[in-house]
Design a protein around this motif. Structure first.
Motif, short mmCIF file in Angstrom:
data_model
loop_
_atom_site.label_atom_id
_atom_site.label_comp_id
_atom_site.label_asym_id
_atom_site.label_seq_id
_atom_site.Cartn_x
_atom_site.Cartn_y
_atom_site.Cartn_z
N LYS A 32 0.77 -1.29 0.13
CA LYS A 32 0.04 -0.13 -0.17
C LYS A 32 0.78 1.31 -0.04
N PHE A 33 2.01 1.22 0.78
CA PHE A 33 2.75 2.26 0.80
C PHE A 33 4.11 1.95 0.42
N ALA A 34 4.74 2.76 -0.37
CA ALA A 34 5.88 2.31 -0.89
C ALA A 34 7.11 2.36 0.00
N ASP A 35 8.03 1.22 -0.24
CA ASP A 35 9.29 1.24 0.87
C ASP A 35 10.04 2.35 0.27
N VAL A 36 10.10 3.18 1.47
CA VAL A 36 10.99 4.58 1.07
C VAL A 36 12.39 4.19 0.59
N ARG A 38 12.51 3.54 -3.32
CA ARG A 38 11.29 4.24 -4.23
C ARG A 38 12.08 4.47 -5.40
N SER A 90 8.35 5.40 8.67
CA SER A 90 9.62 5.14 7.69
C SER A 90 10.17 6.20 7.01
N ASN A 145 0.47 10.79 4.08
CA ASN A 145 1.50 10.25 3.02
C ASN A 145 1.20 10.94 1.80
N LYS A 166 8.48 11.87 -0.72
CA LYS A 166 8.66 10.45 -0.99
C LYS A 166 9.52 9.50 -0.09
N ASP A 167 10.28 10.55 0.72
CA ASP A 167 11.46 9.80 1.40
C ASP A 167 10.93 9.53 3.05
#
Lengths: 246, 246
Positions: free
Chosen positions: A118-122, A125, B9, B80, B85-86
């Motif tokens: 659901k949420f991107a791995d920072v 990215r 994160s 979010n 994005k970080d």
């Protein structure tokens, strides 16, 4: 005169692709600039193939002709100290003067990486396409297996391709999945422009159930780019390895 | 009034650490700014602890008080979409008003990542300390095991530490090694300022043979920062998890 071959890794995030462009800021420009500082020569490098803006490499292969007497075991360290931290030479060796990293390439392996969480791995990215959808992974895997073998890949080639033939042989294609992350690995004797990214874009439609495996096979046979899915984002793609007979 | 807890994160590469500073550009500043856009409120967030400039988190925990009626299942996505994005919120839940993410933290796990390969992996250059040396990994592992248990960690605390006691309990400490990459995981009931980084800096001296395991034990018992090794670079450190009783 010597012909030096190097395996090069780069994070393509901030570059306008591999190949020199008038606007600059390409991997080729940066490496050639480093070589000029190192050797004093105006060196033109040849790569196994271009990579687009945002595409990465763990095993790009380049070669170049030089008169520099630098011992072969010192090239990698010497050039790395003149490159930014997102480009690294991994190995260097000396090859016959006729070696050409593109013409002599026998096989290439690309990886395309997807993050379905659901949420991107920072931390990934820039290296993994964020596609937060539930996917039918076994259908994707089955469709992927259909690209193995010799096919005319016109459906999976950019319409900007200028190659005389679109027949290529895919030797291996596999999909790995762990914790919502998918890695697609494809090895072939050659790839057309955008080929892996269009295959992946079409596989994602299979994963979403917009297409089934039979549709995917039909698209492959259609030899028509407009039959296939979209071109997946560049930043998920990494050139992993280029193989040579020597 | 509601108390919202979030697991967050972040890639700490371009931030001046977690905690708000006059110069700005901290994780806290960015999250509070996102919350202001989202809720219209001036919200102050509390974290399980600060992280220094360059340090990352996969499981930082924050909490804050708000009057916003946003349903709890919408907080993560809503915030979010207002964060760069970080930085990513992974989960949100509602906790009792007296919950405080620092005071209630029972255990924390940090990871310190090292790349001992001759040339750094470009894809992990911001997340793994490049230390291209042959290391005696089993000696490092044995020395690391000595930190497990209750100890006064003065030798492994920044001299800037203002804590009334330096006694902490390390519950688990392990080292994993693969392809020249080393990950050190340490779980404890609390950590002093720079503690993991000084432990790692000292372990690297053990790895290089500058110290042996007995020296490491002697350093731990010395309760003297000057007896220990250097503070390892911040960018190898990641806060992995913070555990609570609820």
């Amino acid at each position: 005169m010597r012909n030096i071959r190097m395996i090069v890794s780069y994070d393509g995030t901030k570059y306008y692709g591999f190949q020199t462009q008038p606007i600059g800021n390409t991997i080729q420009d940066i490496i050639e600039h480093g070589l000029k500082i190192l050797t004093g020569e105006e060196i033109s490098i040849t790569a196994s193939g271009r990579t687009d803006a945002g595409v990465h490499a763990r095993g790009q292969v380049i070669n170049f002709i030089t008169r520099s007497p630098i011992p072969i075991e010192r090239w990698a360290l010497a050039l790395n100290s003149r490159l930014p931290k997102d480009i690294a030479v991994l190995t260097a060796d000396e090859v016959p003067l006729n070696f050409h990293s593109s013409h002599f390439a026998k096989r290439k392996t690309y990886r395309y990486s997807i993050d379905t969480n659901k949420f991107a791995d920072v931390f990934e990215r820039h290296y993994r396409y964020h596609y937060p959808m539930p996917l039918l992974v076994s259908a994707m895997e089955e469709a992927l297996s259909k690209v193995v073998g010799e096919h005319d890949f016109t459906s999976f080639a950019s319409q900007r391709s200028t190659k005389p033939t679109h027949v290529r042989t895919i030797l291996r294609a596999s999909l790995e999945q762990s914790k919502g992350k998918i890695d697609i690995l494809v090895t072939g004797n050659g790839f057309l422009y955008n080929m892996v990214r269009i295959i992946v874009g079409t596989l994602l439609w299979v994963g979403e159930g917009k297409l089934d495996v039979e549709d995917f096979e039909r698209i492959l046979k259609a030899k028509d780019r407009s039959a296939a899915g979209p071109t997946a984002m560049s930043h998920g793609l990494t050139l992993m390895e280029v193989e040579y007979d020597f």
